[in-house]
Design a protein around this motif. Structure first.
Motif, PDB file in Angstrom:
ATOM      1  N   PRO A 129       0.805  -1.232   0.000  1.00  0.00           N
ATOM      2  CA  PRO A 129       0.000   0.000   0.000  1.00  0.00           C
ATOM      3  C   PRO A 129       0.836   1.278   0.000  1.00  0.00           C
ATOM      4  O   PRO A 129       0.455   2.265  -0.613  1.00  0.00           O
ATOM      5  N   LEU A 130       1.992   1.271   0.686  1.00  0.00           N
ATOM      6  CA  LEU A 130       2.857   2.455   0.684  1.00  0.00           C
ATOM      7  C   LEU A 130       3.524   2.669  -0.668  1.00  0.00           C
ATOM      8  O   LEU A 130       3.873   3.785  -1.037  1.00  0.00           O
ATOM      9  N   ARG A 131       3.721   1.580  -1.389  1.00  0.00           N
ATOM     10  CA  ARG A 131       4.522   1.653  -2.602  1.00  0.00           C
ATOM     11  C   ARG A 131       3.704   1.922  -3.868  1.00  0.00           C
ATOM     12  O   ARG A 131       4.252   2.389  -4.862  1.00  0.00           O
ATOM     13  N   ILE A 132       2.421   1.616  -3.852  1.00  0.00           N
ATOM     14  CA  ILE A 132       1.655   1.597  -5.103  1.00  0.00           C
ATOM     15  C   ILE A 132       1.735   2.911  -5.867  1.00  0.00           C
ATOM     16  O   ILE A 132       2.080   2.942  -7.049  1.00  0.00           O
TER      17      ILE A 132
ATOM     18  N   SER B 236      -8.253  -2.842  -4.951  1.00  0.00           N
ATOM     19  CA  SER B 236      -9.039  -1.598  -4.921  1.00  0.00           C
ATOM     20  C   SER B 236      -8.124  -0.391  -4.806  1.00  0.00           C
ATOM     21  O   SER B 236      -8.299   0.611  -5.508  1.00  0.00           O
ATOM     22  N   ARG B 237      -7.143  -0.507  -3.934  1.00  0.00           N
ATOM     23  CA  ARG B 237      -6.217   0.615  -3.724  1.00  0.00           C
ATOM     24  C   ARG B 237      -5.384   0.874  -4.975  1.00  0.00           C
ATOM     25  O   ARG B 237      -5.126   2.022  -5.339  1.00  0.00           O
ATOM     26  N   LEU B 238      -4.991  -0.196  -5.621  1.00  0.00           N
ATOM     27  CA  LEU B 238      -4.160  -0.055  -6.816  1.00  0.00           C
ATOM     28  C   LEU B 238      -4.910   0.702  -7.919  1.00  0.00           C
ATOM     29  O   LEU B 238      -4.378   1.643  -8.511  1.00  0.00           O
TER      30      LEU B 238
ATOM     31  N   ALA C 158      -5.978   5.768 -10.894  1.00  0.00           N
ATOM     32  CA  ALA C 158      -6.851   6.847 -11.375  1.00  0.00           C
ATOM     33  C   ALA C 158      -6.296   8.208 -10.961  1.00  0.00           C
ATOM     34  O   ALA C 158      -6.421   9.187 -11.700  1.00  0.00           O
ATOM     35  N   ASP C 159      -5.657   8.266  -9.793  1.00  0.00           N
ATOM     36  CA  ASP C 159      -5.117   9.537  -9.290  1.00  0.00           C
ATOM     37  C   ASP C 159      -3.833   9.948  -9.996  1.00  0.00           C
ATOM     38  O   ASP C 159      -3.665  11.103 -10.375  1.00  0.00           O
ATOM     39  N   VAL C 160      -2.899   8.994 -10.162  1.00  0.00           N
ATOM     40  CA  VAL C 160      -1.549   9.377 -10.594  1.00  0.00           C
ATOM     41  C   VAL C 160      -1.229   9.069 -12.054  1.00  0.00           C
ATOM     42  O   VAL C 160      -0.287   9.625 -12.607  1.00  0.00           O
ATOM     43  N   CYS C 161      -1.992   8.164 -12.679  1.00  0.00           N
ATOM     44  CA  CYS C 161      -1.718   7.855 -14.096  1.00  0.00           C
ATOM     45  C   CYS C 161      -3.014   7.485 -14.805  1.00  0.00           C
ATOM     46  O   CYS C 161      -3.142   6.397 -15.380  1.00  0.00           O
TER      47      CYS C 161
ATOM     48  N   VAL D 238      -4.662   0.365 -16.866  1.00  0.00           N
ATOM     49  CA  VAL D 238      -4.030  -0.533 -15.893  1.00  0.00           C
ATOM     50  C   VAL D 238      -4.892  -1.784 -15.735  1.00  0.00           C
ATOM     51  O   VAL D 238      -6.112  -1.688 -15.596  1.00  0.00           O
ATOM     52  N   ARG D 239      -4.238  -2.961 -15.752  1.00  0.00           N
ATOM     53  CA  ARG D 239      -4.965  -4.230 -15.620  1.00  0.00           C
ATOM     54  C   ARG D 239      -4.203  -5.142 -14.667  1.00  0.00           C
ATOM     55  O   ARG D 239      -3.048  -5.496 -14.935  1.00  0.00           O
TER      56      ARG D 239
END
Length: 552
Positions: free
Chosen positions: A19-22, A69-71, A76-79, A84-85
């Protein structure tokens, strides 16, 4: 820095640290990949041991569902420009299945040209060994381009080390995710976005055998915002199949049209689980009531969270949604213009049309304020009826001199009564009037050319019906829902609802007009929203004109 169309991101970090890295990993990946980014999860994968690692099955656990879900939310926020799949071929319990999830390399819809990873190097001397190992590992899992490149994202990850040191190792074993034989979902699935992908990925995690999807069609689209911009059913199904074939090819997928809120979910006895969001939970509960009425067991409701849209505007929903994506298409070039080499390059002529009450003329005035020459075809229509014109004499010959007012002008209301409800008589009138209006339009465009004007906007309600498209470089269409158009017409013209509806139904439908549109606009919202929309359309138009001039 080289850019690639398609890449695979191999995530090796333990699930509890991911989660910190995504977000930073995705940002780094977006600097290398510009179209499609596949994500392959293999927590604990060691690419630096010296021996070649093999892909293994990883179990479906609750943390994995949360991570997916987090990914998609972070993506959506950063790229947001990337498709993304998250790939799930290697995600399931390995108790009754072969040891390797990849007996042969899996083909993907888009052949990857680069493989990236978050694997941290122990020292720089490992670089060659790790990149070679990564390429072989990825080639074992997926069919990739022969010249597959590998990129380590570890330099961008150094800033996370201190944060990760504060993350405790999980003390308890990961909670397994309850899975089911047959899973069902329903939705519109217009322009697959992060929320759709979350729903589909988690459904694929939950389903062991079959995944049934109801896709909204026809009747279920009537109340959708900007329904004219919803992709055709066949295209939505095609995109769904492609996505699901990539992420979980072993799953049996069935896609059926959804013409009511329930579909086959209330009659299929094999279904065990329905995946819903906070927003659609009541729909899932309604499905269960119908199933019980039909003598079938209720479905397990598996609820996922809605994804927040960090980029939403005042007219858009706070969640990631297809309606927001459709609203962002307004003012953009949806389809490239047809060949207009028969027209002079300048002035560049916009043919602006739309149904009665759609706000077409207000948009034309906004474009005029931005610098366009406005050609009002409704005013030109009045000009062609003036005494002494060719159309004036032909109308009297065709429809009789009893149309004349005392001042010898044509009584347009009396003429309207003669053609109303009579397609043959109406065609006789338009065959006289439309060519004369077209001549006046061409004259105005010539005047604008002589004055050195760059853009003309031809404000024409009957642009498409009259066949005037050969006079314009682009077609712009304004749309609003029928109920809103009826309200505006009744308030503006003092007619009743039935008369307003008849007027709209005598014109081309929004959907039919949009089929011919290069650009679509809508005045459904506040005037300042329309203003922003028109300014965006104008600025993009200026770019196209400049590009066209540079290419000549």
């Amino acid at each position: 820095m080289s850019m690639f169309s398609t890449g695979i991101l191999v995530l090796t970090s333990p699930l509890h640290t991911l989660p910190l890295r995504i977000a930073p990993v995705l940002s780094s990946a977006a600097e290398r990949v510009e179209r499609t980014l596949y994500v392959h999860l293999h927590p604990g994968l060691n690419l630096g041991s010296g021996s070649q690692p093999r892909p293994v099955f990883i179990p479906p656990v609750v943390d994995l569902s949360t991570l997916i879900s987090r990914l998609y939310s972070n993506a959506a926020d950063v790229c947001g420009h990337l498709d993304v799949r998250v790939l799930l071929t290697n995600v399931r319990s390995g108790t009754t299945i072969p040891n390797s999830p990849f007996p042969t390399p899996q083909p993907l819809s888009h052949s990857p040209e680069v493989v990236l990873t978050d694997f941290p190097l122990q020292d720089p001397g490992q670089t060659h060994q790790v990149t070679q190992c990564l390429q072989r590992y990825t080639g074992h899992c997926y069919v990739c381009s022969p010249s597959l490149r590998s990129v380590l994202l570890h330099p961008q990850m150094m800033t996370l080390q201190e944060e990760e040191e504060g993350v405790k190792e999980p003390e308890e074993k990961a909670e397994p995710l309850e899975t089911y034989s047959d899973v069902v979902v329903g939705g519109t699935f217009d322009r697959l976005h992060g929320a759709h992908k979350t729903l589909l990925n988690i459904s694929c995690l939950l389903a062991n055998r079959r995944f049934l999807i109801g896709v909204c069609d026809q009747a279920m689209l009537k109340k959708k915002v900007l329904k004219e911009l919803v992709q055709p059913y066949s295209l939505r199904v095609e995109k769904l199949r492609e996505f699901l074939q990539d992420i979980r090819p072993s799953l049996q997928v069935e896609i059926v049209p959804l013409d009511d809120p329930y579909g086959v979910s209330v009659v299929d006895p094999l279904l065990q689980c329905i995946v819903v969001s906070e927003e659609t939970r009541k729909g899932g509960e309604a499905v269960n009531r119908k199933r019980i009425e039909n003598g079938l067991p209720a479905l397990v409701l598996h609820e996922i969270q809605l994804l927040k849209d960090a980029h939403h505007t005042e007219i858009e929903e706070e969640k990631i949604s297809s309606s927001s994506l459709r609203s962002r298409l307004l003012g953009t070039l949806l389809t490239p213009p047809k060949d207009t080499s028969h027209l002079p390059p300048l002035p560049y002529v916009i043919g602006l049309t739309g149904g009665s009450g759609s706000g077409k003329s207000s948009i034309a005035k906004r474009l005029e304020a931005l610098g366009a020459v406005r050609i009002d075809c409704d005013k030109l229509g009045h000009e062609v009826y003036q005494p002494g014109t060719a159309a004036y004499h032909r109308v009297l010959e065709e429809f009789g001199s009893d149309l004349l007012n005392e001042d010898k002008t044509i009584n347009r209301r009396a003429l309207g009564r003669k053609v109303f409800g009579n397609p043959e008589r109406l065609k006789a009138l338009t065959n006289i009037v439309w060519p004369e209006i077209a001549l006046l339009v061409k004259k105005r465009i010539s005047q604008a050319r002589e004055e050195g004007k760059q853009v003309c906007v031809m404000d024409a309600a009957v642009l498409l019906e009259a066949g005037w498209t050969d006079m314009v470089h682009e077609i712009w269409v304004t749309v609003i829902p029928e109920e809103e158009a009826v309200l505006r017409i009744t308030e503006r013209d003092g007619v009743n609802t039935d008369d307003a509806l008849r007027r709209l139904q005598s014109q081309w439908s929004n959907a039919k007009q949009v089929e011919h549109a290069n650009v679509v606009l809508s005045t459904l919202w506040e005037p300042e929203v329309t203003g922003k929309q028109v300014l965006k359309a104008w600025n993009l138009l200026q770019g196209r004109i400049q590009q066209r001039q540079e290419g000549q």
